[in-house]
Design an enzyme around this catalytic site. Structure first.
Site, short mmCIF file in Angstrom:
data_model
loop_
_atom_site.label_atom_id
_atom_site.label_comp_id
_atom_site.label_asym_id
_atom_site.label_seq_id
_atom_site.Cartn_x
_atom_site.Cartn_y
_atom_site.Cartn_z
N LYS A 65 37.64 32.12 52.79
CA LYS A 65 36.36 32.43 53.44
C LYS A 65 35.69 31.14 53.90
O LYS A 65 35.24 31.02 55.03
CB LYS A 65 35.48 33.20 52.45
CG LYS A 65 34.13 33.58 53.02
CD LYS A 65 33.36 34.45 52.05
CE LYS A 65 31.93 34.62 52.55
NZ LYS A 65 31.11 35.45 51.67
N GLU A 117 41.96 24.45 45.84
CA GLU A 117 43.32 24.93 45.59
C GLU A 117 44.01 25.33 46.90
O GLU A 117 45.17 24.98 47.14
CB GLU A 117 43.28 26.16 44.67
CG GLU A 117 42.82 25.89 43.26
CD GLU A 117 41.30 26.03 43.07
OE1 GLU A 117 40.55 25.88 44.07
OE2 GLU A 117 40.87 26.28 41.94
N GLY A 119 33.72 37.40 48.92
CA GLY A 119 35.15 37.11 48.72
C GLY A 119 35.87 38.24 48.00
O GLY A 119 36.94 38.69 48.42
N ARG A 120 35.28 38.74 46.92
CA ARG A 120 35.96 39.77 46.12
C ARG A 120 35.86 41.15 46.76
O ARG A 120 36.35 42.13 46.18
CB ARG A 120 35.44 39.75 44.69
CG ARG A 120 33.93 39.84 44.56
CD ARG A 120 33.46 39.46 43.16
NE ARG A 120 32.02 39.39 43.05
CZ ARG A 120 31.26 38.33 43.32
NH1 ARG A 120 31.84 37.22 43.76
NH2 ARG A 120 29.96 38.36 43.16
N GLU A 137 33.23 38.65 37.99
CA GLU A 137 32.54 37.69 38.86
C GLU A 137 31.26 38.33 39.42
O GLU A 137 30.28 37.64 39.66
CB GLU A 137 33.47 37.22 40.00
CG GLU A 137 32.98 35.94 40.67
CD GLU A 137 33.96 35.34 41.67
OE1 GLU A 137 34.10 35.88 42.78
OE2 GLU A 137 34.60 34.31 41.36
N HIS A 163 53.51 48.87 24.39
CA HIS A 163 54.41 48.10 23.51
C HIS A 163 53.87 46.71 23.25
O HIS A 163 54.60 45.82 22.81
CB HIS A 163 55.81 48.05 24.11
CG HIS A 163 56.44 49.41 24.18
ND1 HIS A 163 57.18 49.94 23.15
CD2 HIS A 163 56.36 50.39 25.12
CE1 HIS A 163 57.57 51.16 23.46
NE2 HIS A 163 57.07 51.46 24.66
N LYS A 192 33.66 23.37 39.19
CA LYS A 192 34.17 22.75 40.43
C LYS A 192 33.58 21.34 40.56
O LYS A 192 34.29 20.39 40.89
CB LYS A 192 33.74 23.57 41.65
CG LYS A 192 34.50 24.85 41.88
CD LYS A 192 34.07 25.46 43.22
CE LYS A 192 34.56 26.89 43.37
NZ LYS A 192 34.02 27.57 44.55
O1 F6P Z 1 35.94 31.47 42.52
C1 F6P Z 1 34.89 31.37 43.40
C2 F6P Z 1 35.22 31.87 44.77
O2 F6P Z 1 34.19 31.49 45.60
C3 F6P Z 1 35.45 33.38 44.85
O3 F6P Z 1 34.29 34.10 44.87
C4 F6P Z 1 36.26 33.46 46.09
O4 F6P Z 1 36.87 34.71 46.21
C5 F6P Z 1 37.22 32.33 45.87
O5 F6P Z 1 36.43 31.32 45.27
C6 F6P Z 1 37.91 31.81 47.09
O6 F6P Z 1 37.01 31.30 48.04
P1 F6P Z 1 37.46 31.05 49.52
O7 F6P Z 1 37.88 32.34 50.10
O8 F6P Z 1 36.24 30.49 50.21
O9 F6P Z 1 38.59 30.07 49.52
#
Ligand code: F6P
Length: 548
Positions: free
Chosen positions: A200, A206, A261-262, A347, A378, A517
């Site tokens: 987003k 990452e 995002g979620r 979240e 199990h 972060k």
């Molecule tokens: O973990 C925090 C967060 O902002 C989530 O809410 C989001 O889904 C995720 O990181 C990934 O963010 P982005 O889509 O901006 O890479």
């Protein structure tokens, strides 16, 4: 809007009294014995989903007080504000309009923008899918994203395996740990791979790190003409088109800041899903979610499945004091559903202050966890049956399996039909066992061939006693299809909203991820230069141990 906080309503006090009088000692077995119509009375129908809520610790009084709570917390007005696009994510000044992403063309907010991207994306999808059978066409899709830019597609694609293009393989890379991307890259043919950089913000550490590695790998693995080919093999799904362009990606599918995002799998973030199952099935996923949206928006509170589930969540969390809920999908395709729900629920509702920032005197999000049935049986079901904590369980059963279009030999079909009956029998047996339990007297009358001969019969019977009276909900789908999965996910989204609205929290921000972060970016250079000045003793010692 400012509604009364749940703990300041008359209904909250009445629920507390009711819990002391009848809730604490509620017994499911007695309830079923006394109410012959209990199962029917506590079953609800929503689009694509039948819910049996009868094996829960509530009676008519509980339900009517919970409805009173919903009214006193002005849940209906809050729902209207959410659906009207008011800035209910008030700490970020944003509307929350994932429902607009699945509204038919011409309906819902931002319809023109939503359908422009959707149509462009689905045209792209069909072109890629058509190429999959060509000698040089795309066969591997690698989605690079994390959190909401990963978990939705990663959950949906295996769930809809029966609909996945037979020549297309989807891979998901999320972790900054290179052990995630390396095994994926090892199996790819660069010329037949499409990378989707899904973010987003297009700033997430990452995702950016994995995207850089993917690009470096591609340039080397593709060979001659790689620079020019990047444009055909990398696309981005993001709200930050400029950042994607700076990265060198010019095929982008956008979305908007009013998509959390979620809650984003319905947007361009759903690109890997659409590539896997095709445009028509992606539209069916959206339509299923839209049907649940309509139910959420218009069904009266007492028949509104997401709202009833949200009310039950509050009853369990704040009156019974249950701190976790286990999700047990009896469908292997839904194996990632618990992980998806962890982000959706924890979240969203893992918050400790109300809308005004005042500390909450009551609990919010439970821990959500689980595993596909029968595997969980199990592993941790022992604790569900005999542990000291009561953990409500949510079973998901699918009546008719789908194994895809490829014809199967008769003997295999017969075997699979038998397996499916076994799967369903296990699902039913678990909720039955949780409720019924087993008295010590009953255990005493049974043979226990594996029990130690050196212990007395009563001791053994006590170990073989099940307290029972453990609550569960069972959600039933006729089939797991794009439409029913869409409805199921939307059901969970709205249920999370309902409990969050009752708790008076902002379910749509996630400030809790920020501190880690920020500290990570401070520690990163220290891992390289070894500077431990000002660090606490534990972090300093661990940093020195991990440096190399
Ligand atoms: O973990 C925090 C967060 O902002 C989530 O809410 C989001 O889904 C995720 O990181 C990934 O963010 P982005 O889509 O901006 O890479």
């Amino acid at each position: 809007m400012h509604a009364p906080r749940c703990d300041q309503t008359p209904a909250w006090s009445a629920l507390a009294t009711h819990f002391d009088v009848a809730g604490r000692a509620f017994d499911l077995r007695q309830a079923f014995a006394q109410e012959p119509g209990r199962a029917a009375a506590l079953s609800l129908a929503a689009p694509e989903v039948h819910a049996d809520l009868s094996k829960n610790h509530w009676d008519a009084t509980t339900r009517s007080l919970l409805l009173q709570l919903a009214r006193e917390c002005q849940l209906e007005a809050r729902r209207a504000a959410l659906l009207a696009g008011e800035p209910v994510n008030h700490t970020e000044g944003r509307a929350v309009l994932h429902t607009a992403l699945r509204a038919p063309k011409g309906q819902g907010a931002f319809s023109e923008e939503v359908h422009e991207v959707l149509e462009r994306m689905l045209a792209f999808v069909e072109a890629v899918r058509a190429s999959a059978c060509e000698p040089d066409g795309i066969r591997h899709i690698v989605n690079i994203g994390i959190g909401g830019s990963d978990l939705g597609p990663q959950m949906v694609v295996p769930a809809l395996d029966a609909w996945v293009h037979p020549q297309i393989q989807c891979h998901f890379v999320s972790n900054v740990d290179g052990h995630d991307i390396v095994p994926v890259l090892r199996r790819l043919d660069a010329r037949r791979t499409l990378f989707i950089v899904a973010s987003k913000t297009f700033t997430t550490q990452e995702t950016m790190a994995n995207a850089e590695v993917a690009r470096a790998w591609f340039l080397q693995a593709y060979g001659e003409g790689a620079e020019a080919a990047i444009g055909r093999h990398f696309v981005a799904t993001t709200t930050n088109i400029e950042a994607a362009a700076r990265f060198g990606i010019h095929t982008t599918f956008g979305f908007w800041d009013w998509v959390g995002g979620r809650y984003s799998l319905w947007s361009a973030i759903g690109l890997p899903i659409a590539l896997a199952i095709g445009a028509e099935n992606f539209r069916a996923l959206l339509a299923g979610a839209h049907a649940m949206d309509r139910h959420f928006a218009s069904a009266p509170l007492e028949a509104n499945l997401p709202i009833q589930l949200g009310l039950l969540d509050v009853w369990y969390r704040n009156f019974h004091g249950y701190t976790s809920r286990s999700v047990a999908p009896y469908h292997q395709g839904l194996k990632r559903l618990p992980a998806y729900l962890q982000q959706l629920e924890m979240e969203s509702n893992g918050k400790c202050v109300d809308q005004d920032g005042a500390a909450l005197p009551y609990g919010t999000s439970p821990v959500v966890w689980g595993e596909a049935g029968t595997n969980g049986q199990h592993a941790y079901f022992q604790m569900l049956h005999q542990g000291t904590d009561v953990i409500p369980v949510e079973f998901i059963a699918v009546k008719t399996p789908e194994y895809g279009p490829a014809p199967l030999p008769d003997a295999v079909r017969t075997g699979l039909a038998d397996q499916h009956r076994k799967l369903l029998a296990n699902c039913l047996a678990q909720s039955q066992a949780l409720m019924q339990g087993k008295a010590t007297e009953e255990a005493l009358g049974e043979k226990a061939p594996t029990a130690s001969k050196s212990l007395g019969a009563l001791t053994i019977a006590r170990h073989r006693t099940f307290p029972g009276n453990r609550p569960s909900t069972t959600l039933v789908l006729e089939r797991l299809t794009p439409a029913s999965l869409g409805a199921l996910i939307a059901l969970y989204e709205h249920r999370v909203w309902a409990s969050g609205a009752l708790w008076g929290i902002n379910s749509f921000d996630q400030w809790g991820v920020e501190l880690g972060k920020a500290l990570c970016s401070q520690l990163l250079p220290r891992l390289a230069n070894g500077d431990i000045s000002g660090l606490d003793g534990s972090t300093a010692a661990l940093l020195q141990r991990l440096r190399h």
